[in-house]
Design a protein around this motif. Structure first.
Motif, PDB file in Angstrom:
ATOM      1  N   LYS A 176       2.238   0.641   0.223  1.00  0.00           N
ATOM      2  CA  LYS A 176       1.438   0.498  -1.000  1.00  0.00           C
ATOM      3  C   LYS A 176       2.014   1.337  -2.146  1.00  0.00           C
ATOM      4  CE  LYS A 176      -2.822  -0.785   1.384  1.00  0.00           C
ATOM      5  NZ  LYS A 176      -4.265  -0.488   1.602  1.00  0.00           N
ATOM      6  N   THR A 206      -5.486   1.171   5.735  1.00  0.00           N
ATOM      7  CA  THR A 206      -6.108   1.976   4.685  1.00  0.00           C
ATOM      8  C   THR A 206      -5.963   3.453   5.014  1.00  0.00           C
ATOM      9  OG1 THR A 206      -8.203   1.906   5.843  1.00  0.00           O
ATOM     10  CG2 THR A 206      -7.870   0.242   4.145  1.00  0.00           C
ATOM     11  N   CYS A 258      -6.011   5.167  -0.595  1.00  0.00           N
ATOM     12  CA  CYS A 258      -6.296   3.824  -1.112  1.00  0.00           C
ATOM     13  C   CYS A 258      -7.756   3.422  -0.959  1.00  0.00           C
ATOM     14  CB  CYS A 258      -5.338   2.781  -0.540  1.00  0.00           C
ATOM     15  SG  CYS A 258      -5.264   2.693   1.239  1.00  0.00           S
ATOM     16  N   CYS A 269       0.451   3.391   3.298  1.00  0.00           N
ATOM     17  CA  CYS A 269      -0.138   2.315   4.104  1.00  0.00           C
ATOM     18  C   CYS A 269       0.722   1.051   4.005  1.00  0.00           C
ATOM     19  CB  CYS A 269      -1.543   1.979   3.614  1.00  0.00           C
ATOM     20  SG  CYS A 269      -2.729   3.269   3.926  1.00  0.00           S
TER      21      CYS A 269
HETATM   22 ZN    ZN Z   1      -3.445   4.049   1.879  1.00  0.00          ZN
END
Ligand code: ZN
Length: 476
Positions: A20, A37, A41, A25
């Protein structure tokens, strides 16, 4: 009164990073909800985002490929709004200082090149996804997508029809895929489009009031949604009404746009600089290094295919529409295939077979060597062009080489004049009327006779020899 449309597109492209944008993640598509997650995030207090450098490089690459200026100084901003799929209560985006600005890409409209301005390319994080209707009285939220890196590519209102919008989207997708920064998969949502649309009387300088159409996720829907919205607005104006500035949702099942909410203005989001992330300083030297990693872009490749391989525009267009397809073609040429002939086989039979199985060129079971070897067999007269079609399909389906298939199926071209003579004699005996007509001057009947002989020999006779022998037999 006649109206014309003014269209600008905002395209969200998901970047092809493994992780991400502000945490580590995974970005993998299709995993169990909420398995990808972490505190960053899902917006826990006290955590700090860290920018994914690859995402930044991807955004710069994209800006360079779209002729943008890369900002030496840019930064992130918080875009505040409340929605259950946004646990932080704000989205980290870029606002007054985006990473790339003032570019353009070229599309072809009625045979002419048209530049569509790119206002900006900025980075932002995606939100999560709300899921409604799976259980009564419950809604769910999946935060796997929260924090996935996106680029928002905003065009100038330079687009004048749904057709131009589709061309623009296709070009954008091709460039992103060439760069390897986005897979361009519209079904999985890695490329999404919102459109700002207004109409105005032809010739008027001042744009009409615009609406924003959201949720357009295929090329077909770009065309349909825009056509619908242009028709709707034109009708409102023709009936003496006024267009309300609003956000409308494209409903693909009903084929119409629907009012969703009043248009929000930038100030509704109370943008302010993101205090948790340092500004981005992109030095010229570094930008120069990134520029060196750009691949040959589709427009340049297409021109080169035309000049280097003497391909007609339509061949070059199709072959360069996807980089792997262009690579496949060039490899076959490198192995000794005649460019024009290779192009025809790729564009014709190969694409047809791939399409039948919804396969991409990367999944092509046929190797370039196999095609080139088969072309040599046509050239030296072992098989006819017609038989080659059968051989090609067999090669594709079985993976066997052309020589093996020809041997197994007895497909070698008949060049033995004795055997061809026999077939000709049979055809002539069978069609005395046509022979009569040919002899009294209807020379175009030669095609009929060739066809009959080919049929009799199951397409294996060498057509050149058939032609020569037939002419001899048919004349006095
Ligand atoms: Zn994350």
């Amino acid at each position: 009164m006649k109206y014309e449309a003014v269209i600008g597109l905002e395209v969200h492209a998901q970047m092809l990073t493994e992780t991400k944008i502000f945490c580590s993640c995974s970005t993998k598509f299709g995993s169990e909800p909420n398995t990808q997650t972490c505190p960053v995030c899902i917006g826990m207090p006290g955590v700090l985002p860290v920018l994914n450098q690859k995402a930044l490089k991807f955004a710069i690459k994209t800006g360079l490929a779209m002729n943008c200026k890369i900002s030496p100084y840019s930064r992130f901003a918080r875009k505040n709004y409340f929605y259950p799929d946004l646990p932080k209560g704000y989205q980290i985006s870029q606002y007054e200082l985006p990473i790339c600005e003032h570019g353009y890409i070229e599309i072809v409209v009625d045979g002419e090149i048209k530049k569509i301005g790119i206002t900006r390319v900025h980075m932002e994080e995606d939100a999560g996804k709300n899921i409604h209707g799976e259980e009564e009285n419950h809604s769910f939220v999946d935060l796997n997508r929260a924090g996935v890196p996106l680029m928002e590519i905003v065009s100038e209102p330079d687009i004048r029809s749904s057709g131009e919008a589709v061309e623009y989207m296709k070009k954008l997708r091709t460039i992103l895929r060439y760069l390897g920064v986005c897979d361009g998969n519209m079904e999985q949502g890695s490329l999404r489009c919102d459109a700002n649309v207004s109409v105005m009387p032809i010739g008027q300088k001042e744009y009409g009031t615009r609406t924003e159409v959201k949720n357009i996720n295929s090329f077909r829907f770009v065309e349909k949604a825009l056509d619908y919205e242009i028709r709707r607005q034109t009708k409102v104006l023709e009936d003496g009404g006024k267009i309300i500035q609003e956000t409308r949702l494209w409903d693909s099942t009903r084929g119409m746009t629907e009012s969703m909410r009043g248009k929000e203005e930038a100030h509704d989001y109370r943008y302010f600089p993101e205090p948790d992330l340092v500004p981005i300083i992109a030095e010229q030297k570094w930008i120069g290094e990134i520029k060196k990693t750009l691949p040959e872009l589709p427009d340049i490749k297409r021109e080169r295919f035309v000049s280097e391989y003497a391909l007609p525009e339509h061949n070059a267009d199709l072959l360069t529409s996807e980089k792997p397809l262009a690579d496949w073609f060039e490899e076959a040429v490198k192995l000794g295939g005649q460019p024009k002939i290779v192009a025809n086989w790729v564009q014709g039979d190969l694409m047809r077979l791939l399409n039948e199985e919804s396969k991409s060129i990367e999944e092509c079971p046929l190797k370039q060597e196999q095609l080139v070897d088969m072309l040599k067999l046509i050239e030296n007269g072992t098989i006819s062009g017609k038989i080659a079609k059968t051989v090609f399909e067999e090669m594709y389906k079985t993976g066997k080489d052309a020589k093996v298939i020809i041997e197994e199926k007895g497909l070698v071209q008949i060049s033995d004049t004795g055997e061809i003579d026999k077939a000709i004699a049979e055809v002539i005996a069978k069609h005395p009327k046509e022979v009569e007509r040919f002899r009294s001057g209807e020379e175009k009947l030669i095609g009929f006779f060739v066809g009959q002989v080919m049929k009799l020999t199951k397409g294996k006779a060498n057509p050149q020899i058939v032609n020569e022998l037939l002419k001899k037999k048919l004349s006095f």
